[in-house]
Every structure is written in C-alpha cells, then in structure tokens.
Design an enzyme around this catalytic site. Structure first.
Site, mmCIF file in Angstrom:
data_model
loop_
_atom_site.group_PDB
_atom_site.id
_atom_site.type_symbol
_atom_site.label_atom_id
_atom_site.label_comp_id
_atom_site.label_asym_id
_atom_site.label_seq_id
_atom_site.Cartn_x
_atom_site.Cartn_y
_atom_site.Cartn_z
ATOM 1 C CG ASN A 88 -3.821 -2.332 6.764
ATOM 2 O OD1 ASN A 88 -3.622 -1.901 5.641
ATOM 3 N ND2 ASN A 88 -4.854 -3.076 7.063
ATOM 4 N NE ARG B 116 -2.592 -5.837 7.105
ATOM 5 C CZ ARG B 116 -3.730 -6.412 6.717
ATOM 6 N NH1 ARG B 116 -4.297 -7.330 7.477
ATOM 7 N NH2 ARG B 116 -4.300 -6.066 5.584
ATOM 8 C CD GLU C 276 -9.223 -8.519 -3.310
ATOM 9 O OE1 GLU C 276 -10.062 -8.211 -2.460
ATOM 10 O OE2 GLU C 276 -8.059 -8.869 -3.017
ATOM 11 C CE LYS D 169 -4.013 -2.009 2.270
ATOM 12 N NZ LYS D 169 -4.976 -1.798 3.379
ATOM 13 C CG PHE E 201 -13.118 1.730 7.366
ATOM 14 C CD1 PHE E 201 -12.729 1.223 6.137
ATOM 15 C CD2 PHE E 201 -13.853 0.906 8.217
ATOM 16 C CE1 PHE E 201 -13.052 -0.074 5.754
ATOM 17 C CE2 PHE E 201 -14.186 -0.395 7.839
ATOM 18 C CZ PHE E 201 -13.775 -0.879 6.603
ATOM 19 C CE1 TYR F 157 -9.560 -2.539 0.260
ATOM 20 C CE2 TYR F 157 -8.663 -0.629 -0.875
ATOM 21 C CZ TYR F 157 -8.488 -1.771 -0.103
ATOM 22 O OH TYR F 157 -7.226 -2.140 0.303
ATOM 23 C CG HIS G 88 -5.542 -5.890 0.058
ATOM 24 N ND1 HIS G 88 -6.715 -5.839 0.781
ATOM 25 C CD2 HIS G 88 -5.783 -6.719 -0.996
ATOM 26 C CE1 HIS G 88 -7.623 -6.593 0.175
ATOM 27 N NE2 HIS G 88 -7.085 -7.134 -0.902
ATOM 28 N NE ARG H 282 -7.894 -13.577 5.717
ATOM 29 C CZ ARG H 282 -8.389 -12.374 5.936
ATOM 30 N NH1 ARG H 282 -8.148 -11.396 5.098
ATOM 31 N NH2 ARG H 282 -9.137 -12.138 6.998
ATOM 32 C CB THR I 59 -7.651 -5.316 9.688
ATOM 33 O OG1 THR I 59 -8.215 -6.334 8.869
ATOM 34 C CG2 THR I 59 -7.802 -3.969 9.011
HETATM 35 P P1 CMP Z 1 -7.468 -4.176 3.670
HETATM 36 O O1 CMP Z 1 -7.034 -5.533 4.055
HETATM 37 O O2 CMP Z 1 -6.872 -3.572 2.457
HETATM 38 O O3 CMP Z 1 -9.072 -4.154 3.520
HETATM 39 C C1 CMP Z 1 -9.873 -3.021 3.754
HETATM 40 C C2 CMP Z 1 -9.090 -1.891 4.323
HETATM 41 O O4 CMP Z 1 -9.851 -0.917 4.970
HETATM 42 C C3 CMP Z 1 -8.154 -2.402 5.395
HETATM 43 O O5 CMP Z 1 -7.140 -3.181 4.861
HETATM 44 C C4 CMP Z 1 -7.741 -1.108 6.053
HETATM 45 O O6 CMP Z 1 -6.789 -0.386 5.282
HETATM 46 C C5 CMP Z 1 -9.070 -0.370 6.024
HETATM 47 N N1 CMP Z 1 -9.800 -0.566 7.285
HETATM 48 C C6 CMP Z 1 -10.456 -1.660 7.683
HETATM 49 N N2 CMP Z 1 -11.032 -1.463 8.881
HETATM 50 C C7 CMP Z 1 -10.729 -0.216 9.232
HETATM 51 C C8 CMP Z 1 -11.034 0.585 10.361
HETATM 52 N N3 CMP Z 1 -11.796 0.123 11.357
HETATM 53 N N4 CMP Z 1 -10.541 1.829 10.406
HETATM 54 C C9 CMP Z 1 -9.790 2.308 9.385
HETATM 55 N N5 CMP Z 1 -9.471 1.602 8.287
HETATM 56 C C10 CMP Z 1 -9.939 0.356 8.206
#
Ligand code: CMP
Length: 140
Positions: free
Chosen positions: A113, A103, A127, A10, A58, A50, A116, A86, A92
């Site tokens: 984070n 992470r 994806e 990212k 968010f 997304y 992805h 994962r 996350t």
């Molecule tokens: P990702 O695995 O790319 O999938 C969705 C993304 O949304 C996640 O990683 C984070 O970057 C973001 N995300 C998910 N939950 C939250 C949250 N509670 N607050 C802020 N960002 C979030």
C-alpha cells in the site's frame, strides 16, 4: 506536541519509481520533512517495527514484503501531523481510500500500500525513535 508523524515510503513505492511523486504529494499537502533516510529493513527490523501486528494473518507476508527492498522512512511535521497524514494517504485498503489520497492514487493492494503513516501520537513517537536518533531530526 502533536506535530510530528512517521511516514515510510514502502518497497513497492521505490520499486515502481514513485518516490519523487510521493514526496511531491507530501510536500504539497503542507508537511515539512524534518528527517529522511533510505534503508533496507532486515526481517528482524520489520518484526520489531510491526510487533503490534504479530499473530495477525498477514504478519508473515508483511515481514517478507517490508524486508524485500529498500524503503524511505521520514519524519513529517505539520499541525496534527498524525491525523493529517492519515487523511492524506487514505485507508489501509486502497480500494476503500478516499479520492485523491496517496494510496487511492498509487497503492496496489492492502499489503503493498505504498506508504505507512503512524496511527496514533503514541506510536508516532515510538516509530520516529525506531528510525531516527534526535540529532537526525532537523530543526529548520
Ligand atoms: P501499515 O499502515 O504499514 O500498517 C500495517 C501494514 O500491514 C499495513 O500498512 C499493510 O501493509 C499491512 N496490512 C494490514 N492489513 C492487511 C491485510 N488485511 N492484508 C494484508 N496486509 C495488511
């Protein structure tokens, strides 16, 4: 064939010059990189990618963030790739992620984070197709 997943390094990963470290980490976990490119997602790209998160608190910030700078999507191959990746990146929220996950080691917060990973086999296929036409996925 449950052997491929979509990963994205990212914008915060690139911004902080962690690209090499992240790729090294991924290779050391036994994933094979079958496709990789660098691009800058537009807000419309992020919105499509997304779409499943639309309406969540968010969501708007997520679109801003993912379109704030370049990222590196890649197709990774390994047995049980979705689950294995994962596990390698952790939850996350980096504060809750297991020790020695990508992470936990490098991510800043829930949003920034660093990486992805697809969350299911079905989403992995969608994806991968979002970023890579078949001819860009190497057969080696
Ligand atoms: P990702 O695995 O790319 O999938 C969705 C993304 O949304 C996640 O990683 C984070 O970057 C973001 N995300 C998910 N939950 C939250 C949250 N509670 N607050 C802020 N960002 C979030």
């Amino acid at each position: 064939m449950n052997d491929k997943t979509l990963a994205i390094l990212k914008p915060d990963c690139l911004e902080r010059n962690l690209t090499g470290i992240a790729i090294d980490f991924i290779l050391n976990k036994g994933f094979k990189i079958k496709a990789m490119k660098m691009l800058h997602m537009s807000k419309a790209d992020a919105e499509r990618f997304y779409a499943v998160h639309k309406g969540k608190p968010f969501y708007d910030e997520l679109l801003e963030y993912m379109s704030s700078g370049p990222c590196i999507p890649m197709v990774l191959e390994k047995e049980n790739a979705v689950e294995a990746f994962r596990e390698a990146i952790g939850t996350t929220d980096p504060r809750k992620a297991a020790e020695n996950t990508l992470r936990r080691l490098y991510a800043k917060n829930m949003q920034r984070n660093t990486v992805h990973g697809s969350d299911s086999e079905e989403n992995a296929q969608k994806e991968i197709a979002f970023f890579f036409p078949l001819k860009e996925i190497m057969l080696y």
